[in-house]
Design an enzyme around this catalytic site. Structure first.
Site, PDB file in Angstrom:
ATOM      1  CG  HIS A 162     -33.452  -9.173  40.377  1.00  0.00           C
ATOM      2  ND1 HIS A 162     -32.559  -9.397  39.357  1.00  0.00           N
ATOM      3  CD2 HIS A 162     -32.709  -9.187  41.518  1.00  0.00           C
ATOM      4  CE1 HIS A 162     -31.341  -9.544  39.852  1.00  0.00           C
ATOM      5  NE2 HIS A 162     -31.404  -9.436  41.164  1.00  0.00           N
ATOM      6  CB  CYS A 168     -47.019   2.078  48.052  1.00  0.00           C
ATOM      7  SG  CYS A 168     -46.394   3.358  49.158  1.00  0.00           S
ATOM      8  CB  CYS A 171     -48.394   6.089  52.905  1.00  0.00           C
ATOM      9  SG  CYS A 171     -47.310   5.425  51.627  1.00  0.00           S
TER      10      CYS A 171
HETATM   11  P1  OAD Z   1     -28.338 -10.684  30.853  1.00  0.00           P
HETATM   12  O1  OAD Z   1     -28.901  -9.905  29.715  1.00  0.00           O
HETATM   13  O2  OAD Z   1     -27.212 -10.105  31.598  1.00  0.00           O
HETATM   14  O3  OAD Z   1     -27.883 -12.127  30.350  1.00  0.00           O
HETATM   15  C1  OAD Z   1     -28.728 -12.923  29.556  1.00  0.00           C
HETATM   16  C2  OAD Z   1     -27.888 -14.006  28.940  1.00  0.00           C
HETATM   17  O4  OAD Z   1     -28.753 -14.875  28.227  1.00  0.00           O
HETATM   18  C3  OAD Z   1     -26.861 -13.472  27.946  1.00  0.00           C
HETATM   19  O5  OAD Z   1     -25.581 -13.944  28.312  1.00  0.00           O
HETATM   20  C4  OAD Z   1     -27.308 -14.060  26.596  1.00  0.00           C
HETATM   21  O6  OAD Z   1     -26.217 -14.496  25.812  1.00  0.00           O
HETATM   22  C5  OAD Z   1     -28.144 -15.238  27.011  1.00  0.00           C
HETATM   23  N1  OAD Z   1     -29.247 -15.566  26.085  1.00  0.00           N
HETATM   24  C6  OAD Z   1     -30.194 -14.742  25.592  1.00  0.00           C
HETATM   25  N2  OAD Z   1     -31.084 -15.403  24.835  1.00  0.00           N
HETATM   26  C7  OAD Z   1     -30.680 -16.698  24.832  1.00  0.00           C
HETATM   27  C8  OAD Z   1     -31.166 -17.900  24.219  1.00  0.00           C
HETATM   28  N3  OAD Z   1     -32.282 -17.913  23.470  1.00  0.00           N
HETATM   29  N4  OAD Z   1     -30.479 -19.043  24.423  1.00  0.00           N
HETATM   30  C9  OAD Z   1     -29.351 -19.063  25.194  1.00  0.00           C
HETATM   31  N5  OAD Z   1     -28.860 -17.969  25.794  1.00  0.00           N
HETATM   32  C10 OAD Z   1     -29.508 -16.804  25.629  1.00  0.00           C
HETATM   33  O7  OAD Z   1     -29.594 -11.037  31.811  1.00  0.00           O
HETATM   34  P2  OAD Z   1     -29.552 -11.531  33.356  1.00  0.00           P
HETATM   35  O8  OAD Z   1     -28.336 -12.322  33.634  1.00  0.00           O
HETATM   36  O9  OAD Z   1     -30.861 -12.132  33.633  1.00  0.00           O
HETATM   37  O10 OAD Z   1     -31.638  -6.985  37.300  1.00  0.00           O
HETATM   38  O11 OAD Z   1     -29.456 -10.148  34.085  1.00  0.00           O
HETATM   39  C11 OAD Z   1     -29.329 -10.119  35.479  1.00  0.00           C
HETATM   40  C12 OAD Z   1     -29.973  -8.875  36.035  1.00  0.00           C
HETATM   41  O12 OAD Z   1     -29.425  -7.710  35.394  1.00  0.00           O
HETATM   42  C13 OAD Z   1     -31.447  -8.749  35.746  1.00  0.00           C
HETATM   43  O13 OAD Z   1     -32.244  -9.495  36.643  1.00  0.00           O
HETATM   44  C14 OAD Z   1     -31.696  -7.283  35.902  1.00  0.00           C
HETATM   45  C15 OAD Z   1     -30.490  -6.759  35.149  1.00  0.00           C
HETATM   46  O14 OAD Z   1     -30.050  -5.505  35.545  1.00  0.00           O
HETATM   47  C16 OAD Z   1     -32.015  -5.794  37.781  1.00  0.00           C
HETATM   48  O15 OAD Z   1     -32.483  -4.940  37.055  1.00  0.00           O
HETATM   49  C17 OAD Z   1     -31.833  -5.631  39.256  1.00  0.00           C
HETATM   50 ZN    ZN Z   2     -48.233   3.682  50.536  1.00  0.00          ZN
END
Ligand code: OAD
Ligand code: ZN
EC number: 2.3.1.286
Length: 246
Positions: A119, A127, A155
């Site tokens: 990501h 850009c 651009c």
């Molecule tokens: P999420 O916020 O969806 O999930 C994070 C997970 O980590 C949750 O289930 C929490 O319970 C867990 N968690 C947080 N702190 C913790 C800790 N100290 N110990 C154990 N567990 C913990 O985040 P992602 O799965 O990374 O993408 O999200 C996926 C994507 O959604 C991101 O890359 C981003 C977002 O939209 C884009 O923006 C394209």
């Molecule tokens: Zn450019």
């Protein structure tokens, strides 16, 4: 216990591929997306087509980014990052696949070419037309001078953090490298991700189908716990802390 079983699996594995999400960096002061207080509980995501179409969306997107700058600038690798860096130095981890944009795997000592950023990265800007790289300082100066998000000096297309927004194409090279890594490991560890955002969330299953053992470390249940060989529903720092060396 879960940590002991994980230790055995790590000892038995030849090639370990960690797959990380925002939960890895919460102990570093960076909020995740879907926990209480997470980014998507406070903000509506700005989809890529909106960013492209609207100056107002670009201004809002950059205001949000600047508001987070102190948090990102102060963040240091946590126990999870350091544990993975220890396994990397030991030669067990060829690379980390991450959904995170915070640069903390690199900060923990992984070479940039060994961090597959599905990501993107929020510590610099790019850009969306020609791909030219800009520093956040440059964007901030232009934003403050003009009162609006700047366009590219080459651009004239909009400049965006070097991250992937909803509706934006996934980076092809990173997708290929993540595929190859997932298919070539014998242990795949998903850490700190709710595993709901695709295509990223497809890699655990891909690894499992290619014969790897699958471990999920996350304090909340995930979408894919049922296909895992081991689920550790606990704090990441506590779970991976024992694997930090030095
Ligand atoms: P999420 O916020 O969806 O999930 C994070 C997970 O980590 C949750 O289930 C929490 O319970 C867990 N968690 C947080 N702190 C913790 C800790 N100290 N110990 C154990 N567990 C913990 O985040 P992602 O799965 O990374 O993408 O999200 C996926 C994507 O959604 C991101 O890359 C981003 C977002 O939209 C884009 O923006 C394209
Ligand atoms: Zn450019």
């Amino acid at each position: 216990s879960g940590v002991e079983r994980l230790g055995d699996m790590i000892a038995e594995a030849k090639t370990i591929v960690p797959f990380t999400g925002a939960g890895l960096s919460t102990e570093c002061g960076i909020p995740d997306f879907r926990s209480p207080g997470g980014i998507w509980t406070r903000y509506r995501p700005i989809p890529f087509d909106e960013f492209v179409a609207s100056q107002e969306a670009r201004d809002e997107s950059w205001r949000r980014r600047f508001a987070m700058e102190e948090v990102f600038a102060a963040a240091k690798p946590g126990r999870g990052h350091r544990a993975l860096a220890s396994l990397y130095r030991a030669g067990k981890v060829p690379a980390v696949i991450t959904q995170n944009i915070d640069n903390l795997h690199q900060a923990s000592g992984l070479a940039p070419e060994h961090v597959v950023e599905l990501h993107g990265n929020t510590t610099y800007a790019r850009c969306i037309g020609c791909g030219q790289i800009f520093s956040l300082d440059w964007v901030k100066q232009r934003f403050d001078a003009d009162g609006a998000a700047p366009n590219c000096t080459s651009c004239d297309e909009p400049v965006k953090t070097a991250t992937i927004s909803f509706g934006q194409m996934m980076p092809e090279d990173e997708m290929q490298r993540a595929t190859a890594l997932s298919q070539a490991c014998d242990l795949f560890i998903a850490i700190g991700s709710s595993l709901v955002v695709w295509p990223a969330a497809g890699f655990p299953m891909m690894a499992k189908n290619a014969g790897a053992r699958l471990v999920i470390v996350n304090r909340e249940p995930t979408e894919q716990d049922d296909i895992a060989d081991l689920v550790i529903r606990n704090d990441i720092g506590e779970t991976l802390g024992p694997f930090v060396e030095n």
